[in-house]
Design an enzyme around this catalytic site. Structure first.
Site, mmCIF file in Angstrom:
data_model
loop_
_atom_site.group_PDB
_atom_site.id
_atom_site.type_symbol
_atom_site.label_atom_id
_atom_site.label_comp_id
_atom_site.label_asym_id
_atom_site.label_seq_id
_atom_site.Cartn_x
_atom_site.Cartn_y
_atom_site.Cartn_z
ATOM 1 N N SER A 85 0.859 -1.183 0.000
ATOM 2 C CA SER A 85 0.000 0.000 0.000
ATOM 3 C C SER A 85 0.890 1.227 0.000
ATOM 4 O O SER A 85 2.034 1.185 0.479
ATOM 5 C CB SER A 85 -0.890 0.004 1.253
ATOM 6 N N TYR A 139 -1.382 -0.481 10.582
ATOM 7 C CA TYR A 139 -1.385 -0.781 9.152
ATOM 8 C C TYR A 139 -0.139 -0.201 8.489
ATOM 9 O O TYR A 139 0.557 -0.876 7.726
ATOM 10 C CB TYR A 139 -2.656 -0.201 8.518
#
Length: 263
Positions: A132, A145
């Site tokens: 990501s 995350y």
């Protein structure tokens, strides 16, 4: 790396991007091995693509070890599985922190470690991590995350150097905000600053490009988000102030509140 005829182990297949990746790999003639925790979610995909399935919980170290053993002969690993892991770290239990680290970072690294030796012995293969842009720039309420995606990026780029000259490639594909998928789509919240989204198909193209051309890193996002991410990675304090001005804090607070209410 040629996808046609390759045995592909794909994790995170029951998610939106995972389903799109399975369809593309099958269309390109790959022999699919799909893994997930739920048999009822895997079986329809197995029937659709003529795939083999392996039930495994990536948060369980023993399951990861078993998965690698049962997936022996893998030519191509696409490590796509990840937990969203959004929210204030102070609200996380130790068990939730362990699970986020295990699924998002330990499992892909361990699968790569366990499957790579056979690829090296064969002189061919590829390992592709789906990360990501959060692996390049930090945002509010994404500490866990972001930590796992920063770690995954670092592991991927360094492991690629370790395997240089063996015939085995390593890539990481890092999407931005994906249309109709992920926390913004699930909660109905707008992206920070109205940043444009991308279609899942663009992520799939990024993955196939990374594999076929052995590209180290592919960032899949609109140009403005790629630019902002580069700036944020170099100037985190400046980025933090810009994000506040753009209303990113309010957006993330809204997402976290929505996720809490749905638990």
């Amino acid at each position: 790396m040629h996808i046609a005829g390759a045995t592909v182990l794909l994790t995170g297949v029951t998610g939106g991007i995972g389903g799109a990746l399975a369809a593309e790999m099958s269309a390109r003639g790959a022999k699919l091995v799909l893994t997930g925790r739920r048999r009822d979610a895997l079986e329809p995909l197995a029937d659709r693509y003529g795939a083999r399935t392996i039930l495994a919980d990536l948060a369980d170290a023993d399951d990861v070890q078993r998965l690698a053993g049962e997936a022996a002969g893998t030519d191509l690993l696409i490590a796509n599985a990840a937990l969203p892991s959004s929210g204030d770290v102070l609200d996380y239990t130790p068990e939730q922190i362990d699970r986020a680290l295990a699924v998002n970072l330990r499992a892909p690294a361990m699968l790569a470690r366990l499957l790579a030796p056979a690829m090296v012995a064969a002189g061919r293969g590829h390992i592709c991590f789906v990360g990501s842009l959060s692996g390049m720039a930090a945002t509010k309420s994404s500490s866990m995350y972001t930590a796992t995606k920063f770690g995954l990026r670092g592991f991927s780029l360094a492991f690629r150097q370790d395997l240089h000259g063996t015939g085995v490639g390593v890539s990481i594909v890092q999407p931005g905000f994906v249309r109709e998928l992920g926390m913004f789509a699930n909660t109905g919240s707008p992206t920070p600053g109205g940043v444009r989204t991308i279609a899942p198909e663009r992520v799939v193209k990024g993955v196939t490009r990374a594999i076929e051309r052995d590209v180290a890193e592919v960032n899949v996002a609109p140009l403005e988000l790629k630019f902002l991410t580069k700036i944020a990675s170099q100037f985190p304090g400046f980025s933090e102030r810009v994000q506040r001005l753009a209303g990113a804090e309010r957006t993330m607070d809204s997402i976290v509140a929505s996720q809490r209410s749905s638990r």
